[in-house]
Scaffold this motif. Structure first.
Motif, mmCIF file in Angstrom:
data_model
loop_
_atom_site.group_PDB
_atom_site.id
_atom_site.type_symbol
_atom_site.label_atom_id
_atom_site.label_comp_id
_atom_site.label_asym_id
_atom_site.label_seq_id
_atom_site.Cartn_x
_atom_site.Cartn_y
_atom_site.Cartn_z
ATOM 1 N N SER A 229 0.840 -1.205 0.000
ATOM 2 C CA SER A 229 0.000 0.000 0.000
ATOM 3 C C SER A 229 0.869 1.248 0.000
ATOM 4 N N ARG A 230 1.881 1.246 0.857
ATOM 5 C CA ARG A 230 2.765 2.408 0.966
ATOM 6 C C ARG A 230 3.609 2.589 -0.286
ATOM 7 N N ARG A 231 4.154 1.500 -0.806
ATOM 8 C CA ARG A 231 5.006 1.593 -1.986
ATOM 9 C C ARG A 231 4.191 2.085 -3.196
ATOM 10 N N ALA A 232 2.978 1.552 -3.348
ATOM 11 C CA ALA A 232 2.137 1.974 -4.465
ATOM 12 C C ALA A 232 1.725 3.427 -4.316
ATOM 13 N N ALA A 233 1.417 3.839 -3.075
ATOM 14 C CA ALA A 233 1.033 5.234 -2.845
ATOM 15 C C ALA A 233 2.197 6.165 -3.161
ATOM 16 N N ASN A 234 3.398 5.778 -2.750
ATOM 17 C CA ASN A 234 4.572 6.585 -3.082
ATOM 18 C C ASN A 234 4.749 6.684 -4.595
ATOM 19 N N ALA A 235 4.589 5.559 -5.290
ATOM 20 C CA ALA A 235 4.745 5.562 -6.747
ATOM 21 C C ALA A 235 3.683 6.440 -7.409
ATOM 22 N N ALA A 236 2.456 6.401 -6.872
ATOM 23 C CA ALA A 236 1.395 7.250 -7.420
ATOM 24 C C ALA A 236 1.722 8.719 -7.195
ATOM 25 N N ALA A 237 2.310 9.036 -6.034
ATOM 26 C CA ALA A 237 2.728 10.410 -5.770
ATOM 27 C C ALA A 237 3.848 10.818 -6.724
ATOM 28 N N CYS A 238 4.731 9.883 -7.040
ATOM 29 C CA CYS A 238 5.790 10.153 -8.019
ATOM 30 C C CYS A 238 5.184 10.444 -9.398
ATOM 31 N N ALA A 239 4.131 9.709 -9.734
ATOM 32 C CA ALA A 239 3.440 9.950 -11.005
ATOM 33 C C ALA A 239 2.791 11.339 -11.008
ATOM 34 N N GLN A 240 2.291 11.759 -9.842
ATOM 35 C CA GLN A 240 1.716 13.102 -9.725
ATOM 36 C C GLN A 240 2.767 14.165 -10.007
ATOM 37 N N ASP A 241 3.994 13.910 -9.558
ATOM 38 C CA ASP A 241 5.087 14.858 -9.841
ATOM 39 C C ASP A 241 5.258 15.065 -11.334
ATOM 40 N N ASP A 242 4.925 14.035 -12.094
ATOM 41 C CA ASP A 242 5.088 14.092 -13.548
ATOM 42 C C ASP A 242 3.789 14.431 -14.259
ATOM 43 N N GLY A 243 2.740 14.757 -13.483
ATOM 44 C CA GLY A 243 1.457 15.129 -14.085
ATOM 45 C C GLY A 243 0.684 13.965 -14.665
ATOM 46 N N ARG A 244 0.962 12.763 -14.193
ATOM 47 C CA ARG A 244 0.301 11.576 -14.741
ATOM 48 C C ARG A 244 -0.336 10.714 -13.654
ATOM 49 N N PHE A 245 -0.806 11.362 -12.596
ATOM 50 C CA PHE A 245 -1.391 10.616 -11.479
ATOM 51 C C PHE A 245 -2.609 9.821 -11.912
ATOM 52 N N ARG A 246 -3.544 10.473 -12.594
ATOM 53 C CA ARG A 246 -4.794 9.788 -12.916
ATOM 54 C C ARG A 246 -4.554 8.540 -13.746
ATOM 55 N N GLU A 247 -3.692 8.653 -14.742
ATOM 56 C CA GLU A 247 -3.430 7.513 -15.612
ATOM 57 C C GLU A 247 -2.773 6.354 -14.844
ATOM 58 N N TYR A 248 -1.808 6.704 -14.010
ATOM 59 C CA TYR A 248 -1.104 5.662 -13.243
ATOM 60 C C TYR A 248 -2.005 5.088 -12.151
ATOM 61 N N HIS A 249 -2.796 5.942 -11.547
ATOM 62 C CA HIS A 249 -3.800 5.535 -10.561
ATOM 63 C C HIS A 249 -4.685 4.433 -11.135
ATOM 64 N N ASP A 250 -5.153 4.650 -12.366
ATOM 65 C CA ASP A 250 -6.041 3.667 -13.001
ATOM 66 C C ASP A 250 -5.297 2.378 -13.335
ATOM 67 N N VAL A 251 -4.048 2.499 -13.764
ATOM 68 C CA VAL A 251 -3.241 1.312 -14.075
ATOM 69 C C VAL A 251 -3.030 0.455 -12.826
ATOM 70 N N LEU A 252 -2.782 1.092 -11.698
ATOM 71 C CA LEU A 252 -2.580 0.338 -10.458
ATOM 72 C C LEU A 252 -3.818 -0.484 -10.116
ATOM 73 N N TYR A 253 -4.986 0.110 -10.253
ATOM 74 C CA TYR A 253 -6.205 -0.647 -9.948
ATOM 75 C C TYR A 253 -6.488 -1.722 -10.987
ATOM 76 N N ASP A 254 -6.172 -1.437 -12.237
ATOM 77 C CA ASP A 254 -6.368 -2.445 -13.281
ATOM 78 C C ASP A 254 -5.458 -3.652 -13.082
ATOM 79 N N ASN A 255 -4.363 -3.456 -12.365
ATOM 80 C CA ASN A 255 -3.384 -4.527 -12.149
ATOM 81 C C ASN A 255 -3.244 -4.884 -10.667
ATOM 82 N N GLN A 256 -4.265 -4.596 -9.901
ATOM 83 C CA GLN A 256 -4.222 -4.866 -8.460
ATOM 84 C C GLN A 256 -4.110 -6.366 -8.194
ATOM 85 N N PRO A 257 -3.146 -6.773 -7.366
ATOM 86 C CA PRO A 257 -3.014 -8.194 -7.027
ATOM 87 C C PRO A 257 -4.064 -8.610 -6.004
#
Length: 258
Positions: free
Chosen positions: A143-171
């Protein structure tokens, strides 16, 4: 030589022998004490070194956590919310979520098309708050690692897209797959332009780990009972059993007209 002289010499030799034996015994005891004291000193020194090392380790762990670095564009109290949508949107949806949470994925699956439609039309903005509830309940760090990665994606202006990818590939909830930074970087390849050296470094360094920890602490203090918690107009609409994507759309449209 008289008998008395012989006895005297014999007694003298015996006294000398006894004296030498006493000195040897005393020397042996002295050496034993010295060695014992040396061992005690070594053990004491080892203990001190061990304590110092342990304290250094603790200090290092604390210092490595560092300050809570919010992702670019984060808003709200302590900059704990990641906004998606136009600032001019009159309605706001607040979502508390955990990327390992199956219920969060179910909400995403059902509501994502409607939310995207409303956001893209400028009718709704969404404020995402990231929690690590599953890490706490089941162990692991996904949970923490994915949240950090999503925050990193936000730094690049791609939070929404990466957010959706994480849920599409949720284990599976019991599999801590997202604890693997390489897996999170691999998933970034599904978002155009996200898999960059800067993103990789941000993920591997845990740049936003402390921010994620602070976000989860805010969730725990909020009184919310689980994820997802989805607030609209101050009410948790996820707890409304009659809620549907269509009903949410009607609520947003009605709120924007009033």
């Amino acid at each position: 030589m008289s008998e008395n002289n012989r006895d005297g010499k014999r007694n003298a030799r015996e006294r000398l022998a006894a004296e030498r034996e006493k000195r040897r015994a005393a020397d042996k005891r002295r050496r034993t004490l010295i060695v014992g004291a040396a061992i005690v000193c070594v053990l004491a020194l080892a203990t001190v070194v061990g304590v110092l090392a342990a304290n250094a380790g603790k200090s290092g762990k604390q210092s490595s956590a560092g300050p809570a670095i919010a992702p670019s564009g984060a808003i709200g109290k302590d900059s704990l919310a990641i906004p998606v949508g136009m600032d001019s949107a009159r309605s706001t949806l607040t979502v508390w979520e955990d990327f390992r949470c199956p219920a969060c994925r179910a909400f995403e699956t059902a509501y994502r098309p409607t939310i995207h439609q409303l956001v893209d039309a400028g009718q709704l903005k969404v404020e995402y708050h990231l929690a690590t509830l599953i890490d706490g309940n089941l162990g692991g760090s996904g949970s923490r690692r994915a949240a950090n990665a999503a925050a990193c994606a936000q730094d690049d202006g791609r939070f929404r897209e990466y957010h959706d990818v994480l849920y599409d590939n949720q284990p599976s909830e019991t599999q801590d797959t997202f604890a693997d930074n390489d897996k999170l970087i691999e998933l970034a390849g599904k978002v155009s332009g996200l898999d960059t050296p800067a993103f990789r470094k941000c993920v591997k360094d845990g740049t936003h780990d402390s921010w994620v920890t602070r976000s989860n602490a805010a969730f725990e203090k909020s009184g919310f009972t689980g994820t997802p918690t989805v607030l609209f107009g101050g009410k948790n609409i996820y707890a409304d059993q009659s809620m549907t994507p269509a009903k949410l759309k009607q609520m947003v449209e009605a709120a924007n007209k009033s």
